[in-house]
Design an enzyme around this catalytic site. Structure first.
Site, PDB file in Angstrom:
ATOM      1  N   ARG A 101       0.873  -1.183   0.000  1.00 33.01           N
ATOM      2  CA  ARG A 101       0.000   0.000   0.000  1.00 33.01           C
ATOM      3  C   ARG A 101       0.902   1.222   0.000  1.00 33.01           C
ATOM      4  O   ARG A 101       1.700   1.415   0.924  1.00 33.01           O
ATOM      5  CB  ARG A 101      -0.888   0.008   1.245  1.00 33.01           C
ATOM      6  CG  ARG A 101      -1.554   1.360   1.494  1.00 33.01           C
ATOM      7  CD  ARG A 101      -2.630   1.304   2.544  1.00 33.01           C
ATOM      8  NE  ARG A 101      -3.768   0.547   2.050  1.00 33.01           N
ATOM      9  CZ  ARG A 101      -4.927   0.434   2.704  1.00 33.01           C
ATOM     10  NH1 ARG A 101      -5.092   1.051   3.860  1.00 33.01           N
ATOM     11  NH2 ARG A 101      -5.911  -0.269   2.193  1.00 33.01           N
ATOM     12  N   HIS A 128      -7.665   0.745  -6.060  1.00 34.45           N
ATOM     13  CA  HIS A 128      -7.791  -0.148  -4.890  1.00 34.45           C
ATOM     14  C   HIS A 128      -8.399  -1.464  -5.399  1.00 34.45           C
ATOM     15  O   HIS A 128      -9.535  -1.821  -5.069  1.00 34.45           O
ATOM     16  CB  HIS A 128      -8.683   0.519  -3.847  1.00 34.45           C
ATOM     17  CG  HIS A 128      -8.604  -0.094  -2.480  1.00 34.45           C
ATOM     18  ND1 HIS A 128      -7.724  -1.116  -2.157  1.00 34.45           N
ATOM     19  CD2 HIS A 128      -9.298   0.175  -1.333  1.00 34.45           C
ATOM     20  CE1 HIS A 128      -7.886  -1.437  -0.887  1.00 34.45           C
ATOM     21  NE2 HIS A 128      -8.827  -0.683  -0.364  1.00 34.45           N
ATOM     22  N   GLN A 131     -10.053  -4.288  -3.130  1.00 32.18           N
ATOM     23  CA  GLN A 131     -11.371  -3.927  -2.612  1.00 32.18           C
ATOM     24  C   GLN A 131     -12.445  -4.246  -3.643  1.00 32.18           C
ATOM     25  O   GLN A 131     -13.545  -4.699  -3.297  1.00 32.18           O
ATOM     26  CB  GLN A 131     -11.398  -2.426  -2.268  1.00 32.18           C
ATOM     27  CG  GLN A 131     -12.725  -1.944  -1.720  1.00 32.18           C
ATOM     28  CD  GLN A 131     -12.991  -2.444  -0.316  1.00 32.18           C
ATOM     29  OE1 GLN A 131     -12.139  -2.296   0.557  1.00 32.18           O
ATOM     30  NE2 GLN A 131     -14.158  -3.023  -0.076  1.00 32.18           N
ATOM     31  N   ASP A 224     -17.619   6.612  -0.686  1.00 28.57           N
ATOM     32  CA  ASP A 224     -16.313   6.467  -0.039  1.00 28.57           C
ATOM     33  C   ASP A 224     -16.047   7.793   0.668  1.00 28.57           C
ATOM     34  O   ASP A 224     -16.686   8.808   0.367  1.00 28.57           O
ATOM     35  CB  ASP A 224     -15.254   6.178  -1.124  1.00 28.57           C
ATOM     36  CG  ASP A 224     -13.858   5.932  -0.554  1.00 28.57           C
ATOM     37  OD1 ASP A 224     -13.738   5.687   0.669  1.00 28.57           O
ATOM     38  OD2 ASP A 224     -12.887   5.991  -1.333  1.00 28.57           O
ATOM     39  N   CYS A 264     -16.406   1.116   1.273  1.00 26.28           N
ATOM     40  CA  CYS A 264     -15.216   0.289   1.538  1.00 26.28           C
ATOM     41  C   CYS A 264     -14.698   0.462   2.965  1.00 26.28           C
ATOM     42  O   CYS A 264     -13.887  -0.344   3.411  1.00 26.28           O
ATOM     43  CB  CYS A 264     -14.124   0.601   0.527  1.00 26.28           C
ATOM     44  SG  CYS A 264     -13.529   2.300   0.603  1.00 26.28           S
ATOM     45  N   ARG A 292     -13.012  -9.134   1.835  1.00 26.61           N
ATOM     46  CA  ARG A 292     -11.617  -8.784   1.520  1.00 26.61           C
ATOM     47  C   ARG A 292     -10.727 -10.016   1.665  1.00 26.61           C
ATOM     48  O   ARG A 292      -9.862 -10.280   0.829  1.00 26.61           O
ATOM     49  CB  ARG A 292     -11.112  -7.676   2.464  1.00 26.61           C
ATOM     50  CG  ARG A 292     -11.767  -6.324   2.286  1.00 26.61           C
ATOM     51  CD  ARG A 292     -11.392  -5.668   0.981  1.00 26.61           C
ATOM     52  NE  ARG A 292      -9.954  -5.497   0.842  1.00 26.61           N
ATOM     53  CZ  ARG A 292      -9.239  -4.518   1.401  1.00 26.61           C
ATOM     54  NH1 ARG A 292      -9.834  -3.582   2.114  1.00 26.61           N
ATOM     55  NH2 ARG A 292      -7.927  -4.431   1.212  1.00 26.61           N
TER      56      ARG A 292
HETATM   57  N1  NVA Z   1     -10.338   6.408  -0.944  1.00 28.12           N
HETATM   58  C1  NVA Z   1      -9.975   5.913   0.370  1.00 28.12           C
HETATM   59  C2  NVA Z   1     -10.115   4.438   0.442  1.00 28.12           C
HETATM   60  C3  NVA Z   1      -9.862   3.853   1.800  1.00 28.12           C
HETATM   61  C4  NVA Z   1      -9.896   2.348   1.834  1.00 28.12           C
HETATM   62  C5  NVA Z   1      -8.553   6.337   0.672  1.00 28.12           C
HETATM   63  O1  NVA Z   1      -7.699   6.261  -0.218  1.00 28.12           O
HETATM   64  O2  NVA Z   1      -8.290   6.751   1.804  1.00 28.12           O
END
Ligand code: NVA
Length: 314
Positions: A101, A128, A131, A224, A264, A292
């Site tokens: 990540r 992502h 997800q 989100d 998410c 997940r």
């Molecule tokens: N768009 C959010 C997703 C978190 C899983 C972020 O990047 O923080």
């Protein structure tokens, strides 16, 4: 050839369907497949905060017979203490898979080019994809199908989740609608790519300025956070423009009968989603969170098998 999962369109429609079937089978029999038996290690590197991703990968890797290894991003200092290329060369000598990540998609590409083992995107600024495998599995469980399903994504369409819904949704043959304020919709290039995919799957990709129009008749409504990780300094300006895109029960009432609401997580009740939606009967967010683990196990098993890993019977 080593296969990676760096963005949603790394999987063809047939491969995505296969990974979803595999995830469903893994969910039914969680300990039946052990492609990481040894145990072989999987490096999980986090340059941004995490809860679900660390826990679901950690549990899933153990269930596949492997050993999850947490690599603390701040200590590793990838790209700061040493180059991404050099880190990749070292990791590839130690672990079977790298889960990362981080911020820049280009760093993930560099890792993949030099590591010699599968790399899995555990979220970047742009995508992502893990997800989305979990989310598509969840949609399939609740609605019984993906092709032809209409999904409306509300809010920060320019974030990783907006982009991933466009690419993964069209790969699955879905009709993907994205609705956000001006400046917060996916790029033209992203819509073009989604359009190319949709041309082959029967899906579609469309932007809507009006959230009511986007949600009307939708089978799935997704939102989100308005402030993705790394965007905290923009909080005030974002809160000022996103208000009309909040997923409220009034907005949800425009969706198709039996529509599901997705997020998410982490969620901010009273901001991008109302408490009575996320905690209400149409919400499937806890299924998404559970899925997940099943989804990521399927992704790892698929990549290992495709990469010619000897133990990786899917
Ligand atoms: N768009 C959010 C997703 C978190 C899983 C972020 O990047 O923080």
């Amino acid at each position: 050839m080593i296969r990676h999962f760096l963005r949603d369109d790394d999987l063809t429609p047939a491969e995505q369907a296969h990974v979803l079937d595999l995830a469903q089978a893994i969910k039914a029999e969680p300990f039946a497949r052990r492609p990481l038996a040894g145990p072989r290690s999987v490096a999980m590197i986090f340059d941004k905060p995490t809860l679900r991703t660390q826990v679901s990968f950690g549990a899933g890797i153990a269930e596949l017979g492997g050993s999850p290894m947490l690599v603390e991003g701040r200590l590793a200092g990838i790209g700061v203490r040493e180059s991404v290329e050099d880190v990749a060369r070292v990791l590839g000598r130690q672990v079977a898979v790298v889960v990362w990540r981080t911020f820049f998609q280009s760093d993930l590409d560099t890792m993949a080019a030099h590591v010699g083992v599968p790399v899995v995107n555990a979220l970047t600024d742009d995508f992502h994809p893990c997800q989305l495998i979990a989310d598509l599995l969840t949609v399939r469980e609740h609605l019984g199908r993906l092709a032809g399903v209409t999904v409306a994504f509300l809010g920060d369409g320019a974030c990783n989740m907006g982009n991933s819904w466009l690419l993964a949704g069209t790969t699955a043959g879905m009709h993907v609608r994205v609705s956000g304020p001006q400046g917060y919709v996916p790029s033209d290039a992203m819509f073009e790519r989604a359009g190319e995919i949709a041309a082959g799957t029967g899906g579609s990709a469309q932007a809507f300025a009006d959230p009511v129009e986007a949600v009307t008749g939708a089978d799935v409504v997704v939102t989100d956070t308005w402030i993705s990780m790394g965007k905290e300094a923009e909080e005030a300006e974002r809160i000022a423009v996103f208000g009309g895109y909040a997923l409220t029960s009034e907005l949800m009432a425009h969706a198709a009968p039996g529509a599901i609401a997705m997020h998410c997580l982490p969620a901010y009740r009273g901001k991008e989603i109302a408490a009575d939606v996320i905690d209400g009967p149409q919400s499937v967010v806890w299924d998404e969170a559970e899925n997940r683990r099943h989804a990521q196990k399927a992704v790892i098993a698929f990549l290992l098998a495709q990469s010619g890993s000897p133990e990786a019977g899917e």
